[in-house]
Design a protein around this motif. Structure first.
Motif, PDB file in Angstrom:
ATOM      1  N   GLY A   1       0.844  -1.187   0.000  1.00  0.00           N
ATOM      2  CA  GLY A   1       0.000   0.000   0.000  1.00  0.00           C
ATOM      3  C   GLY A   1       0.881   1.240   0.000  1.00  0.00           C
ATOM      4  N   PHE A   2       0.669   2.108  -0.975  1.00  0.00           N
ATOM      5  CA  PHE A   2       1.502   3.295  -1.081  1.00  0.00           C
ATOM      6  C   PHE A   2       0.587   4.451  -1.474  1.00  0.00           C
ATOM      7  CE2 PHE A   2       4.860   6.065  -2.698  1.00  0.00           C
ATOM      8  CZ  PHE A   2       5.880   5.814  -1.791  1.00  0.00           C
ATOM      9  N   HIS A   3       0.364   5.360  -0.506  1.00  0.00           N
ATOM     10  CA  HIS A   3      -0.622   6.423  -0.702  1.00  0.00           C
ATOM     11  C   HIS A   3       0.024   7.780  -0.437  1.00  0.00           C
ATOM     12  CE1 HIS A   3      -3.508   3.164  -0.761  1.00  0.00           C
ATOM     13  NE2 HIS A   3      -3.037   2.751   0.407  1.00  0.00           N
ATOM     14  N   PRO A   4       0.698   8.339  -1.459  1.00  0.00           N
ATOM     15  CA  PRO A   4       1.325   9.656  -1.270  1.00  0.00           C
ATOM     16  C   PRO A   4       0.368  10.774  -1.663  1.00  0.00           C
ATOM     17  CG  PRO A   4       2.046   8.717  -3.341  1.00  0.00           C
ATOM     18  CD  PRO A   4       1.085   7.718  -2.736  1.00  0.00           C
TER      19      PRO A   4
ATOM     20  N   ALA B   1       2.691   4.335   3.766  1.00  0.00           N
ATOM     21  CA  ALA B   1       3.172   3.172   3.024  1.00  0.00           C
ATOM     22  C   ALA B   1       3.094   1.944   3.909  1.00  0.00           C
ATOM     23  CB  ALA B   1       4.605   3.395   2.558  1.00  0.00           C
ATOM     24  N   THR B   2       2.573   0.860   3.348  1.00  0.00           N
ATOM     25  CA  THR B   2       2.546  -0.431   4.041  1.00  0.00           C
ATOM     26  C   THR B   2       3.186  -1.476   3.140  1.00  0.00           C
ATOM     27  OG1 THR B   2       0.327  -0.892   3.160  1.00  0.00           O
ATOM     28  CG2 THR B   2       0.455   0.126   5.332  1.00  0.00           C
ATOM     29  N   ARG B   3       4.151  -2.159   3.703  1.00  0.00           N
ATOM     30  CA  ARG B   3       4.885  -3.207   2.990  1.00  0.00           C
ATOM     31  C   ARG B   3       5.376  -2.715   1.617  1.00  0.00           C
ATOM     32  NH1 ARG B   3       5.024  -7.818   0.084  1.00  0.00           N
ATOM     33  NH2 ARG B   3       6.219  -9.505   1.047  1.00  0.00           N
ATOM     34  N   ALA B   4       6.002  -1.568   1.635  1.00  0.00           N
ATOM     35  CA  ALA B   4       6.477  -0.945   0.400  1.00  0.00           C
ATOM     36  C   ALA B   4       7.997  -1.061   0.302  1.00  0.00           C
ATOM     37  CB  ALA B   4       6.067   0.522   0.363  1.00  0.00           C
ATOM     38  N   PRO B   5       8.522  -1.402  -0.867  1.00  0.00           N
ATOM     39  CA  PRO B   5       9.976  -1.390  -1.059  1.00  0.00           C
ATOM     40  C   PRO B   5      10.478   0.041  -1.224  1.00  0.00           C
ATOM     41  CG  PRO B   5       8.889  -2.011  -3.095  1.00  0.00           C
ATOM     42  CD  PRO B   5       7.806  -1.888  -2.060  1.00  0.00           C
ATOM     43  N   ILE B   6      11.773   0.216  -1.053  1.00  0.00           N
ATOM     44  CA  ILE B   6      12.361   1.546  -1.134  1.00  0.00           C
ATOM     45  C   ILE B   6      12.191   2.149  -2.521  1.00  0.00           C
ATOM     46  CG2 ILE B   6      14.548   2.824  -1.025  1.00  0.00           C
ATOM     47  CD1 ILE B   6      13.357   2.202   1.658  1.00  0.00           C
TER      48      ILE B   6
ATOM     49  N   ASP C   1       6.921  -0.541   6.454  1.00  0.00           N
ATOM     50  CA  ASP C   1       5.762   0.293   6.786  1.00  0.00           C
ATOM     51  C   ASP C   1       6.292   1.613   7.333  1.00  0.00           C
ATOM     52  OD1 ASP C   1       4.197  -1.857   6.128  1.00  0.00           O
ATOM     53  OD2 ASP C   1       3.796  -2.467   8.202  1.00  0.00           O
ATOM     54  N   PHE C   2       5.795   2.722   6.798  1.00  0.00           N
ATOM     55  CA  PHE C   2       6.257   4.017   7.309  1.00  0.00           C
ATOM     56  C   PHE C   2       5.280   5.105   6.907  1.00  0.00           C
ATOM     57  CE2 PHE C   2       8.326   3.292   3.216  1.00  0.00           C
ATOM     58  CZ  PHE C   2       8.052   4.463   2.517  1.00  0.00           C
ATOM     59  N   GLU C   3       5.395   6.238   7.606  1.00  0.00           N
ATOM     60  CA  GLU C   3       4.651   7.444   7.275  1.00  0.00           C
ATOM     61  C   GLU C   3       5.625   8.604   7.181  1.00  0.00           C
ATOM     62  OE1 GLU C   3       1.260   8.426   9.563  1.00  0.00           O
ATOM     63  OE2 GLU C   3       0.524   6.353   9.727  1.00  0.00           O
TER      64      GLU C   3
END
Length: 550
Positions: free
Chosen positions: A453-456, A465-470, A496-498
Motif C-alpha cells: 500500500g503506497f498512498h502519497p 506506506a505499508t509493505r512498500a519497497p524503497i 511500513d512508514f509514514e
C-alpha cells in the motif's frame, strides 16, 4: 540546428584529414589529390548521421553477441548532436525561421548566379559554328572572348574562340586540345558540378570554397602533366597558356573546364621545371582503400551498435485495441481493467501512456513533440491471450505481474499504432541521491505477503506506506521533485512508514509547524537526500505519430 552543427564539424574534421593526406601525397599524382578533395566535398552532402541511421536499421541475428549497455552508450555519444542552441531574446525572436530565411536567400542567390552564367555560355554555343576537328566530342568556333574549354556534362562540346589558331603555334594548339581531352576523360565537368551543388547549399562555410579552389588547382596540374606526357615542350606549352590567359576571359563556370584556372605563375613554374608525379605504390593503394572503407564503415557500424540501445521488443502482445480521441471537458486520467484482463485508459495523454508503459517519469522522455503532452485519448486494450486481473486481496507478486504484462502490451500498441521509436541514451542531468544518515535508517523490514500500500499526497505533504519497497519511495520522490532519485541506501525488503512534511517549503527550508521534505526524510525515516549531477538514462523519442481512431 544541432544536427546541422554536428554535420558541419564532422565534415570539417573529415576535410582536415583529407588536407593532411594530400600533404603527405604532394609528390604523387595531382589527380589522386583531386579525388581526395572531391571526397571532402561530397562528405558535405553525406552526413555521417545518415550512415548511422542506415546501420541502425539492420537487425542482428538472434545469436549475435550483444555489447554491454555502457559500451553501446559510450560509443553512441560520439555521434550525439552537439548542443549549440541559438540564443533567445525576451521578444521571442524566431531564430530558426530567421536563419532558415537567410540560408534560403543565399541559396537562391547562387542558383540564380550559376543559371545566368550557364545561360551566357549556352548563348555563346548557340552562336557557334562547327569546326572540322578530329576530337572526341563536337567542336564549335565562337566569336566570344571566352577561353577554349569543354561545356556540358552529359553531352559536352568543345568551345574554341575564333582566331585562336592565329595566336598560337600548331604545337601550342595541339597542347590545348590534349589539355581539354584530359578534362573530358576524367569527367571534370561532372565532378565540378557536384561541388557547385555543395557550394550552393553550404555557401556560408568558407571551407567549401577553399576546397573548390584546391580541386581546380589539382585538376589543372593533372591536365598539365598529361600534356607534357604527350611530348609537348614545356616552354611552348607554358607560352600557349600565357597567351590564352592574356587574350581570353576565364570560363565563368567551374563546371565548364578551360585551360586557365589555378594560380598562373605557380603553374608555369611547375611546367617549366618539368615536374613529374610519383606513382602510388601498391601499399599506398591498399592503405588508401582501407582508409576510405574505414571512414564510411565506422559510422555504419556505430549505427548497428546503437541499434542495440533500443528497448527490448515487447514480450506480450494484444489481440485488439480501440483508440479514440477523448471527449473534451473530461477531468482526470484513469487506468482500469479492460476486456480479458487487459487495460483501459481514459482521458490519457500519450506522455502518461509512455510513463506507464516504460515505468519511467516524464523527464526521462526527451525530444517529444508538444501534442504528446496535450492531446488526450481513450484506449481499450484486449490481450492476445486471456489474462486474469488481480483482485484487491491478491498477492503483491500477482498484481505486479499483471501490471508488467499490460505494460508490455501497451508498448506494442505504442509501437504499432503510434509509430513509436525509442532509443536509450545517457545524459548528464541534475539528480538526487538517497542514502542512510550517519546513524542508520529508522526503517524496519516487515514480513507477510499482503499487497503493498503506497498512498502519497504531495499537495498535503503526507505519505502512508505499508509493505512498500524503497524503490516505491524513490519513484515518488522522483515524480514529486521532477528529478531522478538514485537509491544508494542499501535497504532491501518491505517497510511500513509514514512521512509528513510541508509541501510549501523548499527542500532545505524549515517551517515551525512541519519540516521540509529533506528534514522530514532525515528525522522521520533516517534517510538523506543530496543533490548531485550525474548520468541519467533517458528515452530519446526518434519518431512518434498521432494514431487514427478506430
Amino acid at each position: 540546428m544541432n544536427a546541422l552543427c554536428n554535420h558541419l564539424w564532422q565534415s570539417t574534421l573529415f576535410a582536415a584529414v583529407v588536407a593532411l593526406a594530400t600533404l603527405a601525397m604532394r609528390r604523387n599524382s595531382p589527380r589522386t589529390r583531386y579525388w581526395f578533395w572531391l571526397a571532402a566535398s561530397v562528405k558535405f552532402l553525406l552526413p555521417f548521421s545518415l550512415l548511422v541511421w542506415t546501420g541502425s536499421r539492420i537487425e542482428l541475428p538472434a545469436r549475435a553477441p550483444s555489447l554491454h549497455a555502457g559500451t553501446v552508450e559510450e560509443i553512441s555519444n560520439y555521434f550525439a548532436p552537439v548542443d549549440m542552441r541559438l540564443p533567445t531574446t525576451p521578444t521571442g525572436f524566431p531564430w530558426p525561421s530567421g536563419v532558415a530565411a537567410i540560408w534560403l536567400l543565399g541559396v537562391g542567390f547562387f542558383v540564380i548566379r550559376w543559371f545566368r552564367r550557364w545561360r551566357t555560355i549556352r548563348k555563346i554555343c548557340d552562336r557557334g559554328t562547327v569546326l572540322p576537328l578530329r576530337f572526341p566530342i563536337p567542336a564549335l568556333s565562337s566569336p566570344s572572348k571566352v577561353e577554349p574549354g569543354v561545356f556540358g556534362i552529359f553531352n559536352p562540346i568543345l568551345l574554341m574562340p575564333e582566331g585562336l589558331a592565329d595566336h598560337l603555334t600548331l604545337e601550342q594548339l595541339n597542347a590545348v586540345l590534349v589539355h581539354e581531352s584530359q578534362h573530358i576523360l576524367c569527367r571534370d565537368n561532372l565532378t565540378a558540378a557536384v561541388h557547385m551543388c555543395v557550394e550552393t547549399l553550404f555557401w556560408f562555410d568558407p571551407l567549401v570554397w577553399w576546397i573548390g579552389a584546391r580541386m581546380i588547382e589539382e585538376r589543372e596540374k593533372d591536365c598539365d602533366e598529361a600534356v607534357l606526357r604527350q611530348g609537348s615542350q614545356p616552354g611552348e606549352y607554358a607560352q600557349g597558356i600565357v597567351t590564352v590567359c592574356r587574350m581570353y576571359m576565364e570560363s565563368p563556370l567551374s563546371c565548364a573546364a578551360g585551360i586557365s584556372g589555378s594560380e598562373l605563375k605557380k603553374r608555369v613554374r611547375g611546367i617549366m621545371t618539368g615536374r613529374k608525379s610519383r606513382p602510388v605504390t601498391f601499399r599506398g593503394k591498399v592503405t588508401l582503400t582501407l582508409a576510405a572503407l574505414v571512414s564510411f564503415l565506422i559510422p555504419f557500424a556505430i549505427g548497428i551498435v546503437r541499434a542495440q540501445s533500443l528497448p527490448a521488443a515487447p514480450e506480450y502482445g494484444y489481440e485488439a485495441v480501440s483508440i479514440r480521441k477523448a471527449a473534451p471537458g473530461q477531468i482526470g486520467e484513469r487506468f482500469g481493467v479492460g476486456p480479458m484482463g487487459g487495460l483501459r485508459a481514459t482521458n490519457m495523454t500519450v506522455m502518461l501512456l509512455l510513463q506507464f508503459a516504460y515505468d519511467a517519469p516524464d523527464y526521462r522522455f526527451v525530444d517529444a513533440p508538444g501534442w504528446v503532452s496535450s492531446e488526450h485519448y481513450d484506449i481499450v486494450l484486449t490481450p492476445d491471450t486471456p489474462d486474469v486481473a488481480p483482485a484487491p486481496d491478491s498477492p503483491t507478486k500477482d498484481a505486479i505481474g499483471s501490471m508488467q504484462r499490460n505494460q508490455q502490451r501497451l508498448r506494442a500498441v505504442l509501437r504499432d499504432r503510434f509509430g513509436l521509436v525509442l532509443r536509450l541514451e545517457k545524459r548528464e542531468l541534475p539528480l538526487y541521491v538517497l542514502t542512510q544518515v550517519r546513524g542508520g535508517s529508522k526503517l524496519s523490514a516487515v514480513a507477510g505477503d499482503h499487497p503493498a500500500g503506497f498512498h502519497p499526497n504531495g499537495k498535503t505533504g503526507h505519505l502512508e506506506a505499508t509493505r512498500a519497497p524503497i524503490n516505491m519511495l524513490t519513484s515518488f520522490l522522483s515524480r514529486d521533485l521532477g528529478r531522478p532519485v538514485n537509491d544508494q541506501t542499501g535497504l532491501v525488503g518491505f517497510y511500513d512508514f509514514e512521512l509528513d512534511w510541508n509541501p510549501q517549503m523548499g527542500l532545505g527550508d524549515a517551517a515551525p509547524d512541519r519540516p521540509s521534505l529533506v528534514t522530514a526524510l532525515s528525522e522521520q525515516l533516517g534517510l538523506r537526500l543530496e543533490s548531485q549531477k550525474g548520468p541519467v538514462q533517458v528515452y530519446v523519442i526518434e519518431n512518434i505519430q498521432r494514431p487514427s481512431d478506430n
